[in-house]
Design a protein around this motif. Structure first.
Motif, PDB file in Angstrom:
ATOM      1  N   ASN A  14      51.984  50.830  44.777  1.00 39.42           N
ATOM      2  CA  ASN A  14      52.792  52.048  44.738  1.00 39.42           C
ATOM      3  C   ASN A  14      54.186  51.827  44.177  1.00 39.42           C
ATOM      4  N   GLU A  15      54.745  50.632  44.395  1.00 41.58           N
ATOM      5  CA  GLU A  15      56.125  50.366  43.994  1.00 41.58           C
ATOM      6  C   GLU A  15      56.267  49.234  42.989  1.00 41.58           C
ATOM      7  N   ARG A  16      55.368  48.250  43.078  1.00 40.50           N
ATOM      8  CA  ARG A  16      55.585  47.029  42.314  1.00 40.50           C
ATOM      9  C   ARG A  16      54.390  46.665  41.451  1.00 40.50           C
ATOM     10  N   ALA A  17      54.699  45.941  40.396  1.00 42.66           N
ATOM     11  CA  ALA A  17      53.674  45.380  39.522  1.00 42.66           C
ATOM     12  C   ALA A  17      53.726  43.869  39.653  1.00 42.66           C
ATOM     13  N   CYS A  18      52.607  43.229  39.401  1.00 44.35           N
ATOM     14  CA  CYS A  18      52.510  41.778  39.537  1.00 44.35           C
ATOM     15  C   CYS A  18      52.072  41.181  38.199  1.00 44.35           C
ATOM     16  N   TYR A  19      52.775  40.117  37.802  1.00 45.44           N
ATOM     17  CA  TYR A  19      52.504  39.420  36.554  1.00 45.44           C
ATOM     18  C   TYR A  19      52.329  37.930  36.822  1.00 45.44           C
ATOM     19  N   ILE A  20      51.450  37.284  36.069  1.00 39.92           N
ATOM     20  CA  ILE A  20      51.381  35.827  36.108  1.00 39.92           C
ATOM     21  C   ILE A  20      52.664  35.309  35.452  1.00 39.92           C
ATOM     22  N   HIS A  21      53.300  34.347  36.087  1.00 39.47           N
ATOM     23  CA  HIS A  21      54.529  33.745  35.544  1.00 39.47           C
ATOM     24  C   HIS A  21      54.173  33.092  34.204  1.00 39.47           C
ATOM     25  N   PRO A  22      54.863  33.458  33.113  1.00 42.29           N
ATOM     26  CA  PRO A  22      54.508  32.907  31.798  1.00 42.29           C
ATOM     27  C   PRO A  22      54.709  31.392  31.681  1.00 42.29           C
ATOM     28  N   VAL A  29      54.980  36.903  39.470  1.00 44.29           N
ATOM     29  CA  VAL A  29      56.262  37.593  39.568  1.00 44.29           C
ATOM     30  C   VAL A  29      55.972  39.043  39.935  1.00 44.29           C
ATOM     31  N   LYS A  30      56.567  39.494  41.043  1.00 46.99           N
ATOM     32  CA  LYS A  30      56.438  40.887  41.472  1.00 46.99           C
ATOM     33  C   LYS A  30      57.723  41.605  41.100  1.00 46.99           C
ATOM     34  N   ILE A  31      57.589  42.720  40.402  1.00 45.86           N
ATOM     35  CA  ILE A  31      58.763  43.507  40.001  1.00 45.86           C
ATOM     36  C   ILE A  31      58.539  44.973  40.367  1.00 45.86           C
ATOM     37  N   THR A  32      59.630  45.682  40.600  1.00 45.75           N
ATOM     38  CA  THR A  32      59.557  47.121  40.804  1.00 45.75           C
ATOM     39  C   THR A  32      59.398  47.763  39.433  1.00 45.75           C
ATOM     40  N   TYR A  33      58.366  48.571  39.266  1.00 42.43           N
ATOM     41  CA  TYR A  33      58.133  49.163  37.951  1.00 42.43           C
ATOM     42  C   TYR A  33      58.728  50.561  37.852  1.00 42.43           C
ATOM     43  N   GLU A  34      59.035  50.954  36.621  1.00 42.11           N
ATOM     44  CA  GLU A  34      59.598  52.281  36.378  1.00 42.11           C
ATOM     45  C   GLU A  34      58.561  53.352  36.677  1.00 42.11           C
ATOM     46  N   GLY A  35      59.033  54.456  37.237  1.00 49.52           N
ATOM     47  CA  GLY A  35      58.138  55.574  37.531  1.00 49.52           C
ATOM     48  C   GLY A  35      57.346  55.387  38.814  1.00 49.52           C
ATOM     49  N   ASN A  36      57.753  54.437  39.662  1.00 47.38           N
ATOM     50  CA  ASN A  36      57.040  54.255  40.923  1.00 47.38           C
ATOM     51  C   ASN A  36      57.429  55.369  41.889  1.00 47.38           C
ATOM     52  N   ASN A  37      56.906  55.295  43.090  1.00 47.17           N
ATOM     53  CA  ASN A  37      57.194  56.329  44.088  1.00 47.17           C
ATOM     54  C   ASN A  37      58.636  56.298  44.579  1.00 47.17           C
ATOM     55  N   ARG A  38      59.311  55.166  44.415  1.00 45.82           N
ATOM     56  CA  ARG A  38      60.711  55.018  44.826  1.00 45.82           C
ATOM     57  C   ARG A  38      61.481  54.397  43.676  1.00 45.82           C
ATOM     58  N   LYS A  39      62.767  54.654  43.621  1.00 48.86           N
ATOM     59  CA  LYS A  39      63.607  54.056  42.573  1.00 48.86           C
ATOM     60  C   LYS A  39      63.760  52.547  42.782  1.00 48.86           C
ATOM     61  N   LYS A  40      63.956  52.154  44.034  1.00 52.86           N
ATOM     62  CA  LYS A  40      64.136  50.733  44.350  1.00 52.86           C
ATOM     63  C   LYS A  40      63.122  50.365  45.419  1.00 52.86           C
ATOM     64  N   MET A 131      46.769  46.461  54.411  1.00 52.90           N
ATOM     65  CA  MET A 131      45.500  47.159  54.304  1.00 52.90           C
ATOM     66  C   MET A 131      44.566  46.281  53.476  1.00 52.90           C
ATOM     67  N   PRO A 132      43.272  46.539  53.499  1.00 47.73           N
ATOM     68  CA  PRO A 132      42.326  45.641  52.834  1.00 47.73           C
ATOM     69  C   PRO A 132      42.591  45.378  51.349  1.00 47.73           C
ATOM     70  N   ASN A 133      43.225  46.304  50.645  1.00 39.19           N
ATOM     71  CA  ASN A 133      43.507  46.041  49.228  1.00 39.19           C
ATOM     72  C   ASN A 133      44.772  45.207  49.040  1.00 39.19           C
ATOM     73  N   ASN A 134      45.512  44.927  50.130  1.00 30.93           N
ATOM     74  CA  ASN A 134      46.691  44.058  50.080  1.00 30.93           C
ATOM     75  C   ASN A 134      46.431  42.705  50.731  1.00 30.93           C
ATOM     76  N   ILE A 135      45.167  42.421  50.981  1.00 27.96           N
ATOM     77  CA  ILE A 135      44.746  41.142  51.552  1.00 27.96           C
ATOM     78  C   ILE A 135      43.741  40.529  50.592  1.00 27.96           C
ATOM     79  N   LEU A 136      43.953  39.267  50.236  1.00 27.70           N
ATOM     80  CA  LEU A 136      43.006  38.569  49.378  1.00 27.70           C
ATOM     81  C   LEU A 136      42.148  37.629  50.211  1.00 27.70           C
TER      82      LEU A 136
END
Length: 186
Positions: A14-22, A29-40, A131-136
């Motif tokens: 809902n708020e953040r995107a996850c990228y493999i560290h280059p 790397v987890k970052i807050t993406y633009e257009g998410n449900n919250r600004k920060k 929740m189950p989608n936030n557990i690996l």
């Protein structure tokens, strides 16, 4: 500044995107993406604070949490660096939601009990984002698995002082665990 590209993208919530560290395929790397449900992202700040508290307490058992490596400036904003959760074959672990849909809750009873015990033993507070989608489900071998929380670490309550007292922390963990079970595993 770390440059994150489309090919590094793993997924988003809902708020953040996850990228493999280059520069390191074993870090994300987890970052807050633009257009998410919250600004920060409140969750990012809460997660950083929680990881810092766990480090100060000297947590040595990281079986159910990805390790934390600090923050980094990226072309997409500030991010936090965490361990990539991988199976023994090197593939990125799949969500508990995936496995529950495929195999049912009973197939993961042992892992769920160990997971709950991890939080209680280490007094690690999780929030309602667990929740189950936030557990690996990390497969350590064909027959050995750990559940790993990738989002939802920390307490969203305003008054958190009682969490510093083991008795109250464990009570909170048990209450939240029971809500988690009732909502997602029943």
């Amino acid at each position: 500044m770390l440059v994150l590209k489309k090919e590094n993208f793993v997924g988003k919530g809902n708020e953040r995107a996850c990228y493999i560290h280059p520069g390191d395929a074993n870090k994300a790397v987890k970052i807050t993406y633009e257009g998410n449900n919250r600004k920060k992202s409140k969750q990012t700040n809460l997660e950083i604070k929680s990881y810092q508290e766990l480090a100060e307490r000297g947590l040595s058992d990281w079986s159910s949490l990805p390790r934390y490596f600090g923050t980094v400036n990226t072309n997409k904003g500030e991010g936090i660096i965490v361990e990539v959760v991988r199976d023994y074959d090197g593939k990125i672990s799949k969500t508990l939601e995936y496995y529950l849909d495929r195999d049912g809750t009973a197939a993961y009873a042992k892992e769920l009990n160990e997971y709950r015990d991890f939080f209680l033993r280490n007094k690690v507070i999780f929030n309602y984002g667990m929740m189950p989608n936030n557990i690996l489900v990390r497969k350590n071998s064909e027959n050995d698995r750990d559940l790993v929380l990738i989002d939802g670490l920390g307490d969203v309550a305003y008054f958190t002082f009682p969490n510093k007292i083991a008795y109250f922390a464990r009570r909170k963990i048990k209450r939240r665990w029971n809500k988690f079970v009732g909502k997602y595993l029943s």
